[in-house]
Design an enzyme around this catalytic site. Structure first.
Site, PDB file in Angstrom:
ATOM      1  N   LYS A 187       1.516 -12.914 -10.651  1.00  0.00           N
ATOM      2  CA  LYS A 187       2.923 -12.586 -10.429  1.00  0.00           C
ATOM      3  C   LYS A 187       3.216 -12.527  -8.936  1.00  0.00           C
ATOM      4  O   LYS A 187       2.778 -11.603  -8.252  1.00  0.00           O
ATOM      5  CB  LYS A 187       3.275 -11.232 -11.049  1.00  0.00           C
ATOM      6  N   GLU A 262      -5.720  -4.001  -2.462  1.00  0.00           N
ATOM      7  CA  GLU A 262      -5.617  -4.202  -1.017  1.00  0.00           C
ATOM      8  C   GLU A 262      -4.264  -3.631  -0.627  1.00  0.00           C
ATOM      9  O   GLU A 262      -3.232  -4.220  -0.933  1.00  0.00           O
ATOM     10  CB  GLU A 262      -5.747  -5.707  -0.721  1.00  0.00           C
ATOM     11  N   CYS A 296      -0.411  -6.017   6.522  1.00  0.00           N
ATOM     12  CA  CYS A 296      -1.124  -4.767   6.270  1.00  0.00           C
ATOM     13  C   CYS A 296      -2.103  -4.475   7.403  1.00  0.00           C
ATOM     14  O   CYS A 296      -2.404  -3.327   7.680  1.00  0.00           O
ATOM     15  CB  CYS A 296      -1.842  -4.842   4.935  1.00  0.00           C
ATOM     16  N   GLU A 397       3.246   3.662   7.297  1.00  0.00           N
ATOM     17  CA  GLU A 397       3.282   2.213   7.518  1.00  0.00           C
ATOM     18  C   GLU A 397       4.742   1.755   7.589  1.00  0.00           C
ATOM     19  O   GLU A 397       5.471   1.827   6.602  1.00  0.00           O
ATOM     20  CB  GLU A 397       2.556   1.495   6.373  1.00  0.00           C
TER      21      GLU A 397
HETATM   22  P1  NAD Z   1       5.333  -3.230  -3.447  1.00  0.00           P
HETATM   23  O1  NAD Z   1       3.954  -2.754  -3.311  1.00  0.00           O
HETATM   24  O2  NAD Z   1       6.238  -2.455  -4.333  1.00  0.00           O
HETATM   25  O3  NAD Z   1       5.354  -4.761  -3.975  1.00  0.00           O
HETATM   26  C1  NAD Z   1       4.255  -5.622  -3.920  1.00  0.00           C
HETATM   27  C2  NAD Z   1       4.112  -6.313  -5.271  1.00  0.00           C
HETATM   28  O4  NAD Z   1       3.915  -5.350  -6.293  1.00  0.00           O
HETATM   29  C3  NAD Z   1       5.336  -7.127  -5.707  1.00  0.00           C
HETATM   30  O5  NAD Z   1       4.893  -8.300  -6.377  1.00  0.00           O
HETATM   31  C4  NAD Z   1       6.020  -6.206  -6.681  1.00  0.00           C
HETATM   32  O6  NAD Z   1       6.822  -6.886  -7.628  1.00  0.00           O
HETATM   33  C5  NAD Z   1       4.836  -5.557  -7.367  1.00  0.00           C
HETATM   34  N1  NAD Z   1       5.107  -4.288  -8.020  1.00  0.00           N
HETATM   35  C6  NAD Z   1       6.028  -3.338  -7.699  1.00  0.00           C
HETATM   36  N2  NAD Z   1       5.969  -2.310  -8.570  1.00  0.00           N
HETATM   37  C7  NAD Z   1       4.977  -2.594  -9.458  1.00  0.00           C
HETATM   38  C8  NAD Z   1       4.418  -1.911 -10.582  1.00  0.00           C
HETATM   39  N3  NAD Z   1       4.868  -0.720 -10.992  1.00  0.00           N
HETATM   40  N4  NAD Z   1       3.413  -2.491 -11.246  1.00  0.00           N
HETATM   41  C9  NAD Z   1       2.922  -3.674 -10.861  1.00  0.00           C
HETATM   42  N5  NAD Z   1       3.421  -4.378  -9.822  1.00  0.00           N
HETATM   43  C10 NAD Z   1       4.428  -3.846  -9.120  1.00  0.00           C
HETATM   44  O7  NAD Z   1       5.934  -3.385  -2.018  1.00  0.00           O
HETATM   45  P2  NAD Z   1       7.460  -3.229  -1.571  1.00  0.00           P
HETATM   46  O8  NAD Z   1       8.152  -2.086  -2.241  1.00  0.00           O
HETATM   47  O9  NAD Z   1       8.110  -4.530  -1.687  1.00  0.00           O
HETATM   48  O10 NAD Z   1       7.227  -2.835  -0.034  1.00  0.00           O
HETATM   49  C11 NAD Z   1       7.124  -1.481   0.334  1.00  0.00           C
HETATM   50  C12 NAD Z   1       6.065  -1.238   1.334  1.00  0.00           C
HETATM   51  O11 NAD Z   1       4.819  -1.703   0.836  1.00  0.00           O
HETATM   52  C13 NAD Z   1       6.194  -1.958   2.663  1.00  0.00           C
HETATM   53  O12 NAD Z   1       7.058  -1.317   3.523  1.00  0.00           O
HETATM   54  C14 NAD Z   1       4.771  -1.931   3.134  1.00  0.00           C
HETATM   55  O13 NAD Z   1       4.502  -0.697   3.725  1.00  0.00           O
HETATM   56  C15 NAD Z   1       3.971  -2.071   1.879  1.00  0.00           C
HETATM   57  N6  NAD Z   1       3.501  -3.448   1.632  1.00  0.00           N
HETATM   58  C16 NAD Z   1       2.214  -3.723   1.960  1.00  0.00           C
HETATM   59  C17 NAD Z   1       1.722  -5.006   1.770  1.00  0.00           C
HETATM   60  C18 NAD Z   1       0.310  -5.378   2.130  1.00  0.00           C
HETATM   61  O14 NAD Z   1       0.037  -6.531   2.458  1.00  0.00           O
HETATM   62  N7  NAD Z   1      -0.635  -4.450   2.035  1.00  0.00           N
HETATM   63  C19 NAD Z   1       2.550  -5.998   1.253  1.00  0.00           C
HETATM   64  C20 NAD Z   1       3.861  -5.674   0.895  1.00  0.00           C
HETATM   65  C21 NAD Z   1       4.308  -4.397   1.090  1.00  0.00           C
END
Ligand code: NAD
Length: 503
Positions: A187, A262, A296, A397
């Site tokens: 996904k 990660e 990250c 972060e």
């Molecule tokens: P998120 O973690 O919510 O989203 C990342 C992925 O997880 C997306 O594909 C999203 O659809 C999915 N996701 C969201 N809720 C889920 C659930 N309950 N179950 C399974 N999958 C789910 O990230 P975000 O809200 O878009 O961003 C918020 C913060 O996350 C950013 O400000 C940053 O700090 C962090 N982030 C970190 C990374 C990284 O590379 N480690 C990447 C994106 C965001």
């Protein structure tokens, strides 16, 4: 604008894929739902993309389950051959992929061309080559027995990918899983699905059997959650925020699936007073401003020895202010927009947080004034000097072009500050003292340490964190271990076993 006009304006030669990829076919969502994916340069709609619901995830898991036995038993070299072919196809379509990634995420084209696409090809090529080199062991056990291990694929693997490096992370997740013989339900993030769908198209062209790879863009709380809790999925691998990582762990408990996480980071980038300052200034700017800081492993805590802090900051701020913001598809652009308006607002919100806690804004702290960028998700390179390493901007972060500056007086204080967060992903240090360099590398609470450089990645080098940055490793042999399970096989060759019961 019509999709064909958008494709032409972005210099794309092939149609944008905007349907789910299930069982080797591009299909609509079962309930017909779609979600617009936006161009972060001006928030215009690029395409309406099919939005996977629970039923679509079920269809994808069923396809992956059907495909698994044959894929797992295929000769490893034949699995590898398909991944190697895919790497070639990625290179043949490099410009197309680079433009699509820049259009959907805001990555400057310069970066998509030089980094995202080559790294994606390199990852598939590395694991394509790895497929038939990853092997079990023979164990010297008691006389008369042969004991050996098999490294078996775990089954159907769910992969949830974020929006900051959608193309590259598609390869990081898929390549080792497929090389090891698993089938995949992936996904992408709902806001950046386009390059993962393009990879699905290229997979099919490379000869990937139907059902081995399925790509289902959908909402995290719906499709993502369903993947995490699905009884037909044996493992879930996730990259994203720590908060979502926790939800995934909770949802995975039902069938005790393997979990690989990660998560976020708050990378300490430490500059000692004996460092080559020219290299450190340039490298530290790259560490935080590449990809608009949406990484990250970004060097988001810049820690300066107090003797060099003023000189360093003056030059560092001048460099930051000179970074060219602009349209992602303009090859001269050095920094594009953030990937969504929601995220831009989140990042800008931290400027207020910094001020409230007495932080000094040294550069940026706002959206750029240029009229041509006004409708996009742009944020100026921002440098904030914090009062304490306990301030929120030194702990949380921000995930944007936002660096928090802290100073230290000696090695012990540097280490205490660097290790003073719950995260533990990447850290860097700049010094010409070899003993200090290795001592710090040993003491830093982190999964990766860079010495006199920052943010290096390679498909052969393990990538991942400790603490709240997650567990498990991507890349290298470690990734193959993560995507396999060990079976120990005992063979009685010529053991003389005295009878246990004397009758
Ligand atoms: P998120 O973690 O919510 O989203 C990342 C992925 O997880 C997306 O594909 C999203 O659809 C999915 N996701 C969201 N809720 C889920 C659930 N309950 N179950 C399974 N999958 C789910 O990230 P975000 O809200 O878009 O961003 C918020 C913060 O996350 C950013 O400000 C940053 O700090 C962090 N982030 C970190 C990374 C990284 O590379 N480690 C990447 C994106 C965001």
């Amino acid at each position: 604008m019509k999709l064909a006009d958008i494709e032409a304006a972005a210099g794309l030669r092939s149609p944008i894929r905007h349907q789910l990829f299930i069982d080797g076919q591009f299909v609509d969502a079962a309930n017909g739902e779609t979600l617009a994916t936006l161009n972060p340069h001006d928030n215009s709609t690029i395409a309406e993309v099919a939005l996977a619901g629970r039923e679509d995830v079920d269809r994808a898991v069923a396809a992956a389950t059907r495909a698994f036995p044959k894929w797992a038993r295929l000769a490893a070299a034949d699995r590898g051959r398909i991944l190697l072919k895919l790497a070639d196809l990625i290179e043949a379509n490099a410009e197309e992929l680079a433009r699509l990634e820049s259009l959907d995420t805001g990555h400057p084209l310069k970066d998509s061309r030089a980094l995202d696409v080559p790294r994606t090809a390199a990852c598939f090529r590395y694991f394509g080559g790895m497929a038939d080199k990853f092997q079990g062991e023979t164990i010297p056990v008691e006389a008369g027995f042969l004991n050996y291990t098999l490294r078996e694929p775990v089954g159907v693997v769910g992969q949830v990918v974020p929006w900051n490096f959608p193309l590259m992370f598609t390869s990081w997740k898929m390549a080792p899983a497929l090389a090891a013989g698993n089938t995949v339900v992936m996904k992408p993030a709902e806001i950046t699905p386009l390059t993962s769908l393009k990879i699905a198209e290229l997979m099919a062209e490379a000869g990937m059997p139907a059902g081995v790879v399925n790509v289902v863009p959908g909402l995290g709380a719906v499709a993502g959650q369903h993947i995490a809790e699905h009884a037909g999925i044996a493992k879930v691998a996730f990259t994203g925020s720590t908060a979502t990582g926790r939800r995934i762990v909770a949802a995975s408990a039902g069938n005790l699936k393997k979990v690989q996480l990660e998560l976020g980071g708050k990378g300490a980038n430490i500059v000692f007073d004996d460092a080559n300052l020219t290299a450190a200034i340039n490298g530290s700017a790259w560490a935080i401003f590449h990809n608009q800081g949406q990484a990250c492993i970004a060097g988001s805590r810049l820690m300066l020895h107090e003797r060099i802090a003023d000189e360093f900051l003056e030059k560092f701020a001048a460099l930051a202010k000179s970074i060219r913001l602009g349209h992602p598809l303009d090859a001269a652009t050095e920094m594009g927009p953030l990937t969504s308006a929601l995220h831009r607002d989140r990042v800008l919100g931290y400027v207020g947080v910094a001020r409230e806690q007495g932080g000094e804004i040294i550069a940026g702290g706002k959206a750029p004034a240029a009229a041509e960028l006004a409708r996009g998700c742009y944020v100026e390179p921002t440098i904030v000097r914090a009062k304490s390493f306990k301030d929120r901007v030194a702990q949380e972060e921000v995930f944007g072009p936002f660096v928090t500056v802290l100073t230290f007086k000696d090695d012990a204080e540097a280490l205490a500050i660097a290790n003073g967060t719950d995260y533990g992903l990447g850290s860097g240090l700049w010094t010409s003292n070899v003993q200090r360099a290795h001592r710090m590398a040993r003491e830093l609470h982190a999964g990766m340490v860079w010495i006199n450089s920052y943010k290096r990645v390679n498909p052969g080098s393990p990538f991942g964190g400790v603490g709240q940055s997650g567990y498990g490793r991507e890349m290298g042999f470690d990734a193959m271990r993560e995507y396999t399970q060990v079976k120990s096989v005992w063979v009685n060759v010529d053991a003389q076993i005295p009878p246990w019961y004397s009758r």
